[in-house]
Design a protein around this motif. Sequence first.
Motif, short mmCIF file in Angstrom:
data_model
loop_
_atom_site.label_atom_id
_atom_site.label_comp_id
_atom_site.label_asym_id
_atom_site.label_seq_id
_atom_site.Cartn_x
_atom_site.Cartn_y
_atom_site.Cartn_z
N GLN A 280 44.99 20.28 60.12
CA GLN A 280 46.05 20.36 59.13
C GLN A 280 45.61 19.78 57.78
O GLN A 280 45.97 20.28 56.71
N GLY A 281 44.78 18.69 57.86
CA GLY A 281 44.24 18.15 56.61
C GLY A 281 43.35 19.15 55.89
O GLY A 281 43.44 19.33 54.67
N GLN A 282 42.46 19.81 56.70
CA GLN A 282 41.61 20.84 56.10
C GLN A 282 42.44 21.98 55.53
O GLN A 282 42.15 22.52 54.46
N LEU A 283 43.47 22.37 56.26
CA LEU A 283 44.35 23.44 55.78
C LEU A 283 45.01 23.04 54.47
O LEU A 283 45.14 23.86 53.55
N THR A 284 45.42 21.80 54.39
CA THR A 284 46.02 21.33 53.14
C THR A 284 45.01 21.40 51.99
O THR A 284 45.35 21.80 50.87
N GLU A 285 43.75 20.99 52.30
CA GLU A 285 42.72 21.06 51.27
C GLU A 285 42.48 22.51 50.83
O GLU A 285 42.36 22.82 49.63
N GLN A 286 42.44 23.43 51.84
CA GLN A 286 42.24 24.85 51.50
C GLN A 286 43.42 25.39 50.70
O GLN A 286 43.25 26.19 49.77
N GLN A 287 44.64 24.96 51.07
CA GLN A 287 45.79 25.39 50.29
C GLN A 287 45.70 24.87 48.85
O GLN A 287 46.03 25.58 47.90
N ASN A 288 45.22 23.63 48.72
CA ASN A 288 45.04 23.10 47.35
C ASN A 288 44.00 23.91 46.58
O ASN A 288 44.16 24.23 45.39
N ALA A 289 42.90 24.26 47.34
CA ALA A 289 41.86 25.09 46.68
C ALA A 289 42.41 26.45 46.29
O ALA A 289 42.11 27.00 45.22
N ARG A 290 43.24 27.02 47.21
CA ARG A 290 43.84 28.33 46.90
C ARG A 290 44.74 28.22 45.69
O ARG A 290 44.76 29.11 44.83
N GLU A 291 45.47 27.14 45.57
CA GLU A 291 46.32 26.96 44.41
C GLU A 291 45.49 26.85 43.13
O GLU A 291 45.85 27.40 42.07
N GLN A 292 44.35 26.17 43.27
CA GLN A 292 43.47 26.06 42.11
C GLN A 292 42.92 27.43 41.71
O GLN A 292 42.88 27.79 40.52
N VAL A 293 42.51 28.24 42.75
CA VAL A 293 42.02 29.60 42.46
C VAL A 293 43.12 30.44 41.83
O VAL A 293 42.90 31.22 40.88
N ARG A 294 44.34 30.26 42.39
CA ARG A 294 45.48 31.01 41.82
C ARG A 294 45.70 30.62 40.35
O ARG A 294 45.97 31.48 39.49
N GLU A 295 45.64 29.36 40.10
CA GLU A 295 45.83 28.91 38.71
C GLU A 295 44.72 29.46 37.81
O GLU A 295 44.96 29.88 36.67
N ALA A 296 43.45 29.48 38.35
CA ALA A 296 42.35 30.04 37.56
C ALA A 296 42.57 31.52 37.31
O ALA A 296 42.29 32.05 36.19
N LEU A 297 43.08 32.22 38.35
CA LEU A 297 43.36 33.65 38.17
C LEU A 297 44.45 33.87 37.13
O LEU A 297 44.33 34.78 36.27
N GLU A 298 45.47 33.08 37.19
CA GLU A 298 46.53 33.21 36.18
C GLU A 298 45.99 32.93 34.78
O GLU A 298 46.34 33.61 33.80
N LYS A 299 45.12 31.94 34.70
CA LYS A 299 44.53 31.62 33.41
C LYS A 299 43.66 32.79 32.91
O LYS A 299 43.70 33.16 31.72
N ALA A 300 42.91 33.42 33.90
CA ALA A 300 42.09 34.57 33.51
C ALA A 300 42.96 35.73 33.05
O ALA A 300 42.64 36.44 32.08
N ARG A 301 44.08 35.90 33.73
CA ARG A 301 45.00 36.98 33.33
C ARG A 301 45.57 36.69 31.95
O ARG A 301 45.70 37.61 31.11
N ARG A 302 45.92 35.44 31.75
CA ARG A 302 46.43 35.11 30.41
C ARG A 302 45.35 35.32 29.34
O ARG A 302 45.61 35.84 28.25
N ASP A 303 44.13 34.94 29.74
CA ASP A 303 43.03 35.16 28.79
C ASP A 303 42.80 36.65 28.53
O ASP A 303 42.53 37.10 27.40
N GLN A 304 42.94 37.43 29.63
CA GLN A 304 42.77 38.89 29.46
C GLN A 304 43.86 39.45 28.56
O GLN A 304 43.60 40.32 27.71
#
Length: 439
Positions: A280-304
């Motif tokens: 569950q700790g690893q899953l939480t870390e992966q969820q945090n990483a996914r949120e970071q990737v999602r935020e990066a994707l949103e930032k890329a979309r905004r940049d686009q």
Amino acid sequence: MKLQKLTLQGYKTFATKTDFEFDDGITAIVGPNGSGKSNIADALRWVLGEQSYSTLRAKRSADMIFAGSEQRARAGLATATITLDNEDGWLPIDYSEVEITRRAFRSGENEYLLNGQQVRLKDVAELLATSGLAERTYTIVGQGLIDQALSLRSDERRALFEEAAGINHYKHRRAETLRRLEETQRNLQRVHDILAELRPRVTSLKRQATRTQNYEQIFEDLHALLRVWYGYRWEQTKTELRQAHLAADQAEASWQESRRQVMAIQEKIDKLQAHIAETQGQLTEQQNAREQVREALEKARRDQAIMNQRQDLLQRQQTELAQDLPQLQEQQTAAQSELAAATADLDIAQTQLADAQSSWTAFRTAADGQQAEINRRRKELRQAEQDRQEHQRKLAQAEGQLAQLRERLDETTERLNSPVHWKRISPCLISKRGNWKKH
């Protein structure tokens, strides 16, 4: 003279102990009126068993006791003792001297002593009757007795002569014998009546006696059979007790094994729970990483979007600033380069997002499998707990059966050691076989 001594104490006027000794020949007692001369004769008559208080010039037994005076308190009892010489054996008793004592208490009780031994009035009367010293003889002649004897009728005078001759004792004995004969005759009549009543029952009594003998024989046989039966039951109980001990030991061993298995399963569960917590700790870390990737994707979309807006702005500026085409072309080339770089970054971010989603899906599948394994382990744990409780229940039942067997063993031992128990139980067992007994 047969009379040797008279001792008085507490009798009428003789408060203190007074002894009168009578030697051979004639003994005379003289004194003024009221000095107690007649009390001496009354004492002799009283100690010989006289029961008529009118003859003794009294109304009750308490009148024989010293009533007290101004100088002396009253006495509690009256005692009179005569000593008779029996050297020639004129009294039917094996003593050379005979002492007869009579005591009277204020409660009304009288007691008689013969040479210090307490006896009955009847014993004293029978001892003195053959010697002419009974209470109704005329050995002691009181005041007025001679005039009374002279004035008697012929039949009364005859009774006086018979009493003086000492034959009344035999008449009394004859009357006593006749009374006993009559009583014996009545007893014989009752015996005949009882026999007449019992004769019809002799046959029934014989049958009952035969049944009693049969009962005793059956009782002995039953006693022997019961001993054999209780011996068999004793051995059987011992075997059951050993089996119960073995079953208890097996149940204890099984419970210990189940306990060890439960402890092992509990350790596995603890490890699984720790692994789940880690996962569950690893899953939480992966969820945090996914949120970071999602935020990066949103930032890329905004940049686009910004780039697209800039492209539009550049096109408008290209139209408006045609004269600046070379410069704008250079700017366009730079913008296209930036756009290509942004697009490449966007592709990289999308690839990372797809990889993260694949990793999340694989992790979720593994987590579901681990959750199913945890559920299966929990189910096994509950089953093991139920088995443990069942073993504990069986163990408690075995312990209860063992306690009952021990109580039955103690009761059996007590019954075998108690002979009274056989007499108490055997008739009960015979009564339970009442139909067989009747046959």
